[in-house]
Design a protein around this motif. Structure first.
Motif, PDB file in Angstrom:
ATOM      1  N   SER A 156      -2.595  -0.086  -4.149  1.00  0.00           N
ATOM      2  CA  SER A 156      -1.873  -1.071  -4.259  1.00  0.00           C
ATOM      3  C   SER A 156      -1.589  -1.437  -5.466  1.00  0.00           C
ATOM      4  CB  SER A 156      -2.360  -2.253  -3.378  1.00  0.00           C
ATOM      5  OG  SER A 156      -1.337  -3.637  -3.567  1.00  0.00           O
ATOM      6  N   VAL A 178      -5.242   5.734  -1.310  1.00  0.00           N
ATOM      7  CA  VAL A 178      -4.584   4.511  -1.054  1.00  0.00           C
ATOM      8  C   VAL A 178      -4.540   3.463  -2.071  1.00  0.00           C
ATOM      9  CG1 VAL A 178      -4.110   2.725   0.889  1.00  0.00           C
ATOM     10  CG2 VAL A 178      -5.254   4.834   1.300  1.00  0.00           C
ATOM     11  N   ALA A 190       0.758  -1.179  -0.082  1.00  0.00           N
ATOM     12  CA  ALA A 190       0.059  -0.121   0.014  1.00  0.00           C
ATOM     13  C   ALA A 190       0.937   1.192   0.139  1.00  0.00           C
ATOM     14  CB  ALA A 190      -0.806   0.125   1.303  1.00  0.00           C
TER      15      ALA A 190
END
Length: 417
Positions: free
Chosen positions: A383, A381, A349
């Motif tokens: 990923s 956020v 992340a």
């Protein structure tokens, strides 16, 4: 010598906070002004519950700089003061050298202070520096804020910068050091006529016949500083009536804004931009006038890392996407120098701007009633290419977003920029 030292200590102490913090920083270049400041503060803190810390910024621009920093370290050691040399690295040669070096100096000093739990740093600016600043700003047709010169104290990056020697002349400090038998370093750039400050210094020497001196111009700056404070308070009161904070953005009622005096319009624009994009040198007067016009007339405008977006009868001020497009941070680290995101542990992340790729992944973002561009620059956020959360876009997924501790609340910030 004793009387002179007592007078200097008294003048300096009067411009410091009534109660000094337990840890106080002092920036020491090795020049006469900062060396005198170090000695005077050393004397003052002996009778107060304050520990002194010194730092020297080595810009790496002259071969002698490292040896000069070592000289300051030796002086600090002799006085029993902890010292650290801060090295400026990474300048790519772009932009104005003096401006880049000045910004780097303050960034290095405030980072050092925050790292060492030092809430305030004393700087060695004198009445001569203040007078030179006023002269240079006269040449730029500055208004009240510009002609009020450098403030005694201001916040930068969560650290208070103190200038307790603005009423003391450079010559008085050198006389004081000579009486101590203490030497100092003369920077050759102090005689380089290519710099505007040196031109102002030379011009000041020829104004004595008119009664214009470093001390008289410093007093003019102090008088105008009182006017600046009154205007700042009027601006704050006006902001409470017509400006609203929404997350990290601010929107203002355009009709109410248009009824404000022009000077307050300009100050409100500058204050909002400083709060969103970070304290720095404010936009030039012409650009601020253009922004005020854009607010009144409902025109989109980009200025100093901010985007002004008309939306119905409001004008939104938000972060410009291009200003944060390459910004990254780990969770719980500060992103864009103002946001901290925390949430559940997630592999890989990182914090990035929501951007064009992220906004379509946010359900019901239109229900927020905010301009699309305002959400694009908000922290999210990620990923890899997968959006995990966007708290300011009402897509939290267990994540929260808070202002960095050093960032002031909006309305109170209008008194400090």
């Amino acid at each position: 010598m004793t009387d002179q030292a007592d007078t200097l200590r008294s003048e300096l102490r009067a411009r410091l906070p009534d109660r000094l913090p337990p840890r106080l920083g002092v920036a020491v270049s090795g020049g006469g002004d900062s060396v005198a400041l170090l000695h005077l503060l050393h004397d003052i803190t002996q009778t107060e519950q304050t520990r002194l810390f010194a730092a020297t910024v080595n810009h790496g621009l002259r071969p002698e700089a490292a040896a000069e920093a070592d000289q300051v370290a030796e002086l600090a050691t002799r006085l029993g003061i902890a010292h650290e040399t801060l090295l400026w690295q990474g300048w790519d040669g772009a932009g104005n050298l003096q401006d880049q070096a000045r910004q780097a100096r303050y960034r290095l000093l405030t980072d050092w202070a925050r790292r060492n739990d030092i809430p305030a740093i004393a700087l060695g600016h004198t009445a001569d520096d203040q007078a030179e600043t006023v002269l240079m700003r006269l040449g730029r047709a500055a208004g009240v804020s510009g002609l009020s010169g450098m403030p005694d104290a201001r916040d930068q990056n969560g650290v208070t910068l103190l200038r307790p020697m603005l009423g003391i002349t450079r010559q008085d400090l050198r006389d004081y050091l000579s009486g101590l038998g203490e030497g100092w370093i003369e920077d050759p750039s102090n005689h380089d006529q290519k710099f505007d400050r040196i031109k102002a210094r030379e011009a000041l020497t020829g104004l004595g016949a008119l009664g214009i001196s470093a001390q008289s111009l410093a007093r003019v700056a102090e008088n105008l500083a009182q006017a600046r404070e009154a205007l700042a308070r009027y601006t704050q009161e006006s902001a409470r009536k017509c400006a609203t904070v929404d997350g990290g953005d601010v929107y203002i009622d355009r009709n109410s804004f248009g009824l404000l005096p022009m000077e307050i319009q300009r100050r409100l624009v500058v204050g909002i931009i400083a709060w969103i994009a970070g304290q720095g040198y404010p936009p030039r007067g012409t650009a601020v006038d253009q922004a005020a016009t854009a607010v009144r007339e409902g025109q989109t405008l980009t200025l100093a890392g901010c985007l002004l977006i008309p939306h119905k009868d409001k004008m939104w001020f938000c972060r410009e996407l291009n200003a944060v497009a390459t910004e990254t941070a780990a969770p719980q680290e500060v992103w864009d120098d103002r946001w901290v995101l925390t949430g559940p542990r997630a592999a890989g992340a990182e914090i990035r701007a929501l951007g064009q790729a992220g906004l379509p992944q946010v359900p019901e973002w239109r229900a927020l009633g905010k301009p699309r561009q305002a959400l694009l620059s908000s922290p999210a956020v990620w990923s890899g290419q997968n959006l995990l959360a966007a708290p300011l876009a009402d897509y939290s997924n267990g994540w929260s977003v808070d202002f960095a501790p050093h960032r002031a609340e909006f309305y109170s910030s209008l008194l400090s920029h």
